[in-house]
Design a protein around this motif. Structure first.
Motif, PDB file in Angstrom:
ATOM      1  N   LYS A  36     -40.932  48.869   9.210  1.00 29.26           N
ATOM      2  CA  LYS A  36     -40.946  47.744   9.251  1.00 29.26           C
ATOM      3  C   LYS A  36     -41.923  47.082  11.094  1.00 29.26           C
ATOM      4  O   LYS A  36     -42.474  46.246  11.101  1.00 29.26           O
ATOM      5  N   GLU A  56     -49.626  42.232  21.555  1.00 32.34           N
ATOM      6  CA  GLU A  56     -50.918  41.910  21.505  1.00 32.34           C
ATOM      7  C   GLU A  56     -51.874  42.515  21.561  1.00 32.34           C
ATOM      8  O   GLU A  56     -52.916  42.183  20.887  1.00 32.34           O
ATOM      9  N   ALA A  60     -50.833  47.044   5.648  1.00 33.65           N
ATOM     10  CA  ALA A  60     -51.988  46.592   5.556  1.00 33.65           C
ATOM     11  C   ALA A  60     -52.633  46.957   6.747  1.00 33.65           C
ATOM     12  O   ALA A  60     -52.714  48.025   7.966  1.00 33.65           O
ATOM     13  N   GLU A  61     -54.229  47.347   6.706  1.00 33.14           N
ATOM     14  CA  GLU A  61     -54.773  47.318   8.335  1.00 33.14           C
ATOM     15  C   GLU A  61     -54.282  46.929   9.150  1.00 33.14           C
ATOM     16  O   GLU A  61     -54.274  46.175   9.440  1.00 33.14           O
ATOM     17  N   ASP A  62     -53.740  47.883  10.138  1.00 35.08           N
ATOM     18  CA  ASP A  62     -52.922  47.229  11.734  1.00 35.08           C
ATOM     19  C   ASP A  62     -53.516  47.669  12.570  1.00 35.08           C
ATOM     20  O   ASP A  62     -52.884  49.507  12.785  1.00 35.08           O
ATOM     21  N   HIS A  81     -43.955  45.590  17.812  1.00 32.52           N
ATOM     22  CA  HIS A  81     -44.887  45.163  17.092  1.00 32.52           C
ATOM     23  C   HIS A  81     -44.955  45.198  15.904  1.00 32.52           C
ATOM     24  O   HIS A  81     -43.989  46.278  15.274  1.00 32.52           O
ATOM     25  N   ARG A 125     -45.199  45.516  12.287  1.00 32.83           N
ATOM     26  CA  ARG A 125     -46.397  45.991  11.165  1.00 32.83           C
ATOM     27  C   ARG A 125     -46.535  44.561  10.354  1.00 32.83           C
ATOM     28  O   ARG A 125     -46.106  43.753   9.792  1.00 32.83           O
ATOM     29  N   ALA A 126     -48.209  44.908  10.492  1.00 31.55           N
ATOM     30  CA  ALA A 126     -48.645  43.795   9.492  1.00 31.55           C
ATOM     31  C   ALA A 126     -48.283  44.942   7.909  1.00 31.55           C
ATOM     32  O   ALA A 126     -48.790  45.354   7.226  1.00 31.55           O
ATOM     33  N   PHE A 127     -48.119  43.744   6.323  1.00 32.77           N
ATOM     34  CA  PHE A 127     -48.209  44.086   5.539  1.00 32.77           C
ATOM     35  C   PHE A 127     -48.962  43.431   4.518  1.00 32.77           C
ATOM     36  O   PHE A 127     -48.642  42.061   4.789  1.00 32.77           O
ATOM     37  N   ALA A 128     -49.783  43.429   3.414  1.00 37.08           N
ATOM     38  CA  ALA A 128     -50.102  43.053   2.565  1.00 37.08           C
ATOM     39  C   ALA A 128     -49.440  41.859   1.497  1.00 37.08           C
ATOM     40  O   ALA A 128     -47.819  42.524   1.631  1.00 37.08           O
ATOM     41  N   GLU A 129     -49.857  41.127   0.619  1.00 40.13           N
ATOM     42  CA  GLU A 129     -49.002  39.948  -0.070  1.00 40.13           C
ATOM     43  C   GLU A 129     -47.771  40.798  -1.201  1.00 40.13           C
ATOM     44  O   GLU A 129     -46.417  40.729  -0.520  1.00 40.13           O
TER      45      GLU A 129
END
Lengths: 442, 442
Positions: free
Chosen positions: B32, B99, B60-62, B49, B51-55
């Motif tokens: 995560k 960032e 997600a793409e990251d 950082h 991580r990005a997750f989709a709904e």
């Protein structure tokens, strides 16, 4: 025994018993009174001894007078006597009426050098030559200059390095390399701390400096070359370009010159008839190609087939910088890649030019600085481009393979700075013991 | 672009946009959230950082996450992000929400050394070894120590020398001498600045110092020898005996240790679990003959046929000095003439003893000091007594023939002081790049 007083402190001392230690500069052995000028590391003072006479006016027995008559220039002794302030005494406004002398070491009466002896013979007798107040001052100035630099560095969190002078391979070029018998093999003397000061960058040291010897087997006999010289080096991480190195360089020189002026300005004026100019930032920056044009417009065409300057060109551009900007210092920037080492970074938009500079002071080059190429693949290509075998550079290339920050730095000749600061005619005068192709002694 | 902030300054910085530059120490690549510990020359900080997750909960793409996953230890980069103070973060109480990253040089993923790698292999990869905070601190301490010494010297009117390392003859003994191809002839590397620092005395310099390299072709492989080492030298005029040299030596060490304790005491405690003890003067002084008796009474008989101590004897006498006087330093004085160089002054009433000393620190000899013989006739006799040919020493003897003050000084091994101060097991650890009989690289 009265404790030794430094001669510079006599003027502020009270009249009375005093003891000074130093060497005999001159003896004036007159009929009625004898004078000795005694010199120590801090100054000179007149010792005076009125000869003893019998009531009929004939000279009386006077062991001290005999001892004074026998003094050779250079004899080291401790003199005791009565300090007396007397404004008529030109030498510091004090004299010492001599009561006793304790001779530490009597000098051979014949001095092998005189004021008009040429530089080469003076170098044979350097320890006598260095007794001259001017020569003593040169090394006090150098001490102050170095200490100001190191203080700047230490206050700015630089780490001091002592890189090895024994290497397994060349650091700059295979020419001008001294070879050392090293047990069953060979070693070479470092021509510069280049590779090892760069090594501090992947080591994460951030900012480093070193003042130490460097060796060049250069057979030239100019007024500014030596086979062993003291190199002043700095290297810093995370620069954007050589501009950051030049800024550091400016700040250092300003700090050093200010310290010298503050501490020795008056003495320099008195002994060298010179006013030290503390430079101000920014020093003029002139790209080399432009500098050559400027020099050509002044009527001098640099007689070289490569892109480099020559000594007369450096004098000309220095004269231009002094006239136009009032600066004794000038950075020549953006040297052609063809005349720079493989490790200088090249311009992103013109591989023919480098992120590099030379610093000219009073007409002579005192330093080369640059941003280094830190991308190992580019570095390997640049080495090949110079005809170097990357395999021989493998230990150096390893410094870049395991991560390295962008970095740059400069190397500067200590004696050149001092020589040019004091307008000395020759680097031999600014070196404690000069080393050249035919000079290994004393 | 946000200007670079040194990691040590983050704690005092306000939350918000920040940029740090350094190298990757560790990456924790969790499902995560990702953590990178970034280290620079001043400290270490955690980059974080999420991580990005989709709904629907799938990754997600990251691109940033992918870049972090690909980071090798040692990669140098500039990280930008939001600084956030959070006392739960063990590493300095701050973290940076990442960032962006700008990679300066990606490291080869396989690191050739690990925490438990032996010293010899670590020396092969010294630039990686030096990234360890402990090793970095060693050289910061050395910088502080040297600067404190030089500041003491400069404030006391010493002149700094850079004596030549290329000589026409031996400076100490013909054994352990490195030979250099010098144009058509030979030169030798200085084993010490001995002759040249003495030359400053007849030159009238009064008090001098030098920190520079010295070279010994010594084939030994002990934990305290090197073929190239940094020698710390001082020499002063107008001394009464070696006692004056020891006083100078004490003052210097006190100034140096005080500066190190003031600047690095806490860090030394944290990284080396050591409290630096600032010595107090006078250090105990024990004549060598007495020291050997003391050692014998402790049950150790020095197994030497000459009059000298041996390393175990030095450890024993150091233990005695610590127990009896609470001192980590002890001067052993009055060495026998038979085991000292010809230029040490001998006792006026016993030619079998010299006005000399060794300084022992934490059980190991770090320095030799002495009053020098300045009477040239006595000096020549002492040279002959050692089987030396005065003609070969002629350039050195000249220093005494034209007047010279009584003088003395010491030479001290820089890395030995640092090694013993920090209880390091080996001089290699206290040397930037060690040189030994089989070690010329990197």
């Amino acid at each position: 025994m009265t404790e030794r007083t430094l001669i510079k402190n006599l003027a502020a001392a009270t009249d009375g018993p005093v003891s000074v230690s130093g060497w005999v500069d001159t003896v004036r052995d007159q009929k009625k009174v004898q004078f000795v000028v005694l010199r120590d590391e801090s100054g000179a003072v007149q010792l005076v001894h009125p000869r003893a006479f019998a009531e009929d006016g004939t000279p009386a027995e006077d062991a001290l007078a005999d001892a004074i008559s026998g003094l050779a220039q250079g004899t080291f002794l401790t003199a005791t006597g009565e300090l007396k302030h007397d404004e008529r005494v030109k030498l510091g406004g004090v004299e010492i009426k001599l009561e006793g002398m304790d001779i530490a070491a009597a000098a051979i009466p014949e001095t092998p050098i005189a004021d008009d002896t040429g530089v080469d013979k003076r170098m044979d007798w350097r320890f006598l030559d260095l007794r001259q107040p001017k020569n003593n001052l040169i090394f006090r100035i150098q001490t102050t200059l170095e200490h100001a630099w190191r203080t700047y560095w230490v206050e700015n969190d630089f780490i001091e390095l002592h890189t090895p002078k024994l290497m397994a391979s060349a650091s700059e070029s295979k020419a001008e390399l001294f070879e050392v018998e090293y047990f069953e093999g060979k070693a070479y003397l470092a021509q510069s701390p280049q590779f090892f000061k760069q090594m501090a960058q992947p080591a994460g040291f951030g900012k480093i400096f070193e003042i130490g010897p460097a060796f060049r087997a250069d057979p030239s006999f100019t007024s500014r070359h030596a086979t062993e010289f003291t190199s002043v080096d700095a290297e810093i991480s995370w620069i954007d370009s050589h501009e950051d190195v030049m800024k550091l360089h400016e700040e250092l020189l300003i700090a050093g010159f200010q310290a010298v002026k503050d501490k020795h300005g008056e003495e320099i004026k008195a002994l060298f008839d010179l006013d030290i100019t503390v430079p101000t930032a920014p020093f003029p920056r002139i790209p080399l190609a432009e500098a050559k044009q400027i020099v050509a417009e002044r009527g001098y065409t640099v007689p070289r087939t490569d892109a480099d300057m020559d000594p007369e060109g450096e004098r000309q551009i220095a004269a231009y910088a002094l006239e136009k900007y009032g600066s004794e210092f000038v950075f020549l920037t953006d040297y052609a890649s063809s005349i720079r080492p493989f490790y200088h970074m090249r311009h992103a938009d013109d591989a023919g030019l480098t992120n590099s500079y030379d610093l000219i002071f009073n007409g002579v080059e005192i330093s080369t600085g640059a941003q280094r190429e830190h991308r190992v693949d580019v570095l390997i290509e640049q080495a090949k481009d110079k005809g170097l075998d990357p395999e021989e550079l493998d230990f150096y290339l390893d410094f870049f393979r395991y991560g390295v920050p962008p970095h740059g730095g400069f190397g500067m000749g200590l004696s050149r700075v001092v020589m040019l600061m004091l307008h000395l005619p020759n680097i031999r005068e600014a070196t404690y013991l000069f080393r050249g192709p035919t000079r290994l002694t004393p």
